[in-house]
Write an enzyme that holds these catalytic residues in place. Structure first.
Site, PDB file in Angstrom:
ATOM      1  CB  SER A  83    -102.869  79.969  45.027  1.00  0.00           C
ATOM      2  OG  SER A  83    -102.367  78.882  45.792  1.00  0.00           O
ATOM      3  CE1 TYR A 142     -96.747  73.023  40.042  1.00  0.00           C
ATOM      4  CE2 TYR A 142     -97.151  74.495  41.896  1.00  0.00           C
ATOM      5  CZ  TYR A 142     -97.627  73.666  40.893  1.00  0.00           C
ATOM      6  OH  TYR A 142     -98.986  73.494  40.744  1.00  0.00           O
ATOM      7  CE  LYS A 167     -98.602  74.592  37.347  1.00  0.00           C
ATOM      8  NZ  LYS A 167     -99.420  74.053  36.235  1.00  0.00           N
TER       9      LYS A 167
END
Length: 286
Positions: free
Chosen positions: A166, A178, A182
């Protein structure tokens, strides 16, 4: 300016329709993939390990591609194979594919569960850390998918599973590397899905957008357990394997709040600031 406003309105309408007709995003057929071979990366991680255990319990065979040794008890399971592989190295990827061919093993599914999450502010993170993060979370996952693609096509219903976060839609302080990796994975997944389905309509793609999992990757607790409950890796593993078993594919968001994260980008900056303040997301790794 008018074009930008029109694009914003269209995006909001599409997002609303996505949330309203969420169940229709999944494609499900009666074909069952039980007893097939699943290849998984990142099997030594908390989620990867749970997925392996659940897959074996459901009768699947599993080939784990990882740079570390698997748990000792898995090595005695006849349906489990461990192949040492660093997905960021082309030679390792090629070697693993060669080993699968040599063993006459044809997978029907690939689960990309490998991931790393460096904790540092973006202006402080080293070039090497940032590069390793993207190589593991994005480039390596595309590399293993591309290498296994010819083998996957030998199955009537091949399936690729990618696991996003999310944070890809609404990042927090201290985990920018990170989060951005993603976000890149989400874009990669969407594009790859369209490119492959245009030529191979039976191919399945699943994207899991997850909140914080109980794992060592994010050892600090979430500040708000009500708004952002921690996810149990065993429960997620059951969902992922069940969807593979029933041949269900699509977009999956856990927990509930994760499906609304993309919408936060469309709100004015003051509202985004309030969301950050109320959730406490920027205090965890700041």
């Amino acid at each position: 300016m008018l074009n930008h406003i029109l694009l914003l309105v269209i995006s909001l309408v599409c997002a609303a329709l996505t949330l309203s007709w969420f169940p229709l995003l999944f494609r499900k057929q009666s074909y069952s993939c039980a007893k097939g071979l699943i290849v998984i990366t990142g099997g030594s991680g908390i989620l990867g390990h749970a997925i392996i255990q659940e897959a074996l319990d459901r009768g699947f065979s599993v080939a784990s591609l990882d740079s570390t040794e698997p748990a000792s008890f898995l090595q005695y399971n006849s349906k489990f194979s461990a192949l040492k592989c660093n997905i960021t190295k082309d030679k390792d990827v090629e070697g693993c594919v060669h080993s699968l061919k040599k063993m006459n093993r044809t997978p029907f599914a690939l689960i990309n569960a490998a991931a790393i999450a460096p904790k540092n502010h973006l202006l402080s993170i080293s070039r090497q850390e940032l590069q390793k993060c993207f190589e593991t979370n994005v480039i390596g996952q595309l590399a293993i998918t591309s290498a296994l693609f010819p083998l996957l096509l030998q199955d009537p219903n091949p399936h690729v599973v990618n696991i996003a976060s999310s944070l890809a839609y609404f990042s927090a302080m201290g985990v920018g590397a990170y989060s951005s990796s993603k976000a890149a994975l989400v874009s990669l997944h969407e594009t790859l899905e369209e490119e492959v389905l245009s030529q191979h309509p039976n191919f399945k793609f699943s994207l899991y957008v997850l909140g914080q999992i109980k794992s060592t990757m994010f050892e600090k607790d979430t500040p708000n357990r009500v708004l952002a409950p921690l996810l149990e890796p065993q429960n997620l593993a059951k969902i992922i394997i069940q969807n593979l078993y029933t041949n269900k594919s699509g977009r999956f968001y856990y927990p509930f709040y994760a499906r609304f994260m993309p919408l936060l980008r469309f709100f004015p900056l003051p509202i985004q600031k309030l969301a950050r303040l109320f959730s406490g997301m920027d205090k965890i790794y700041s």
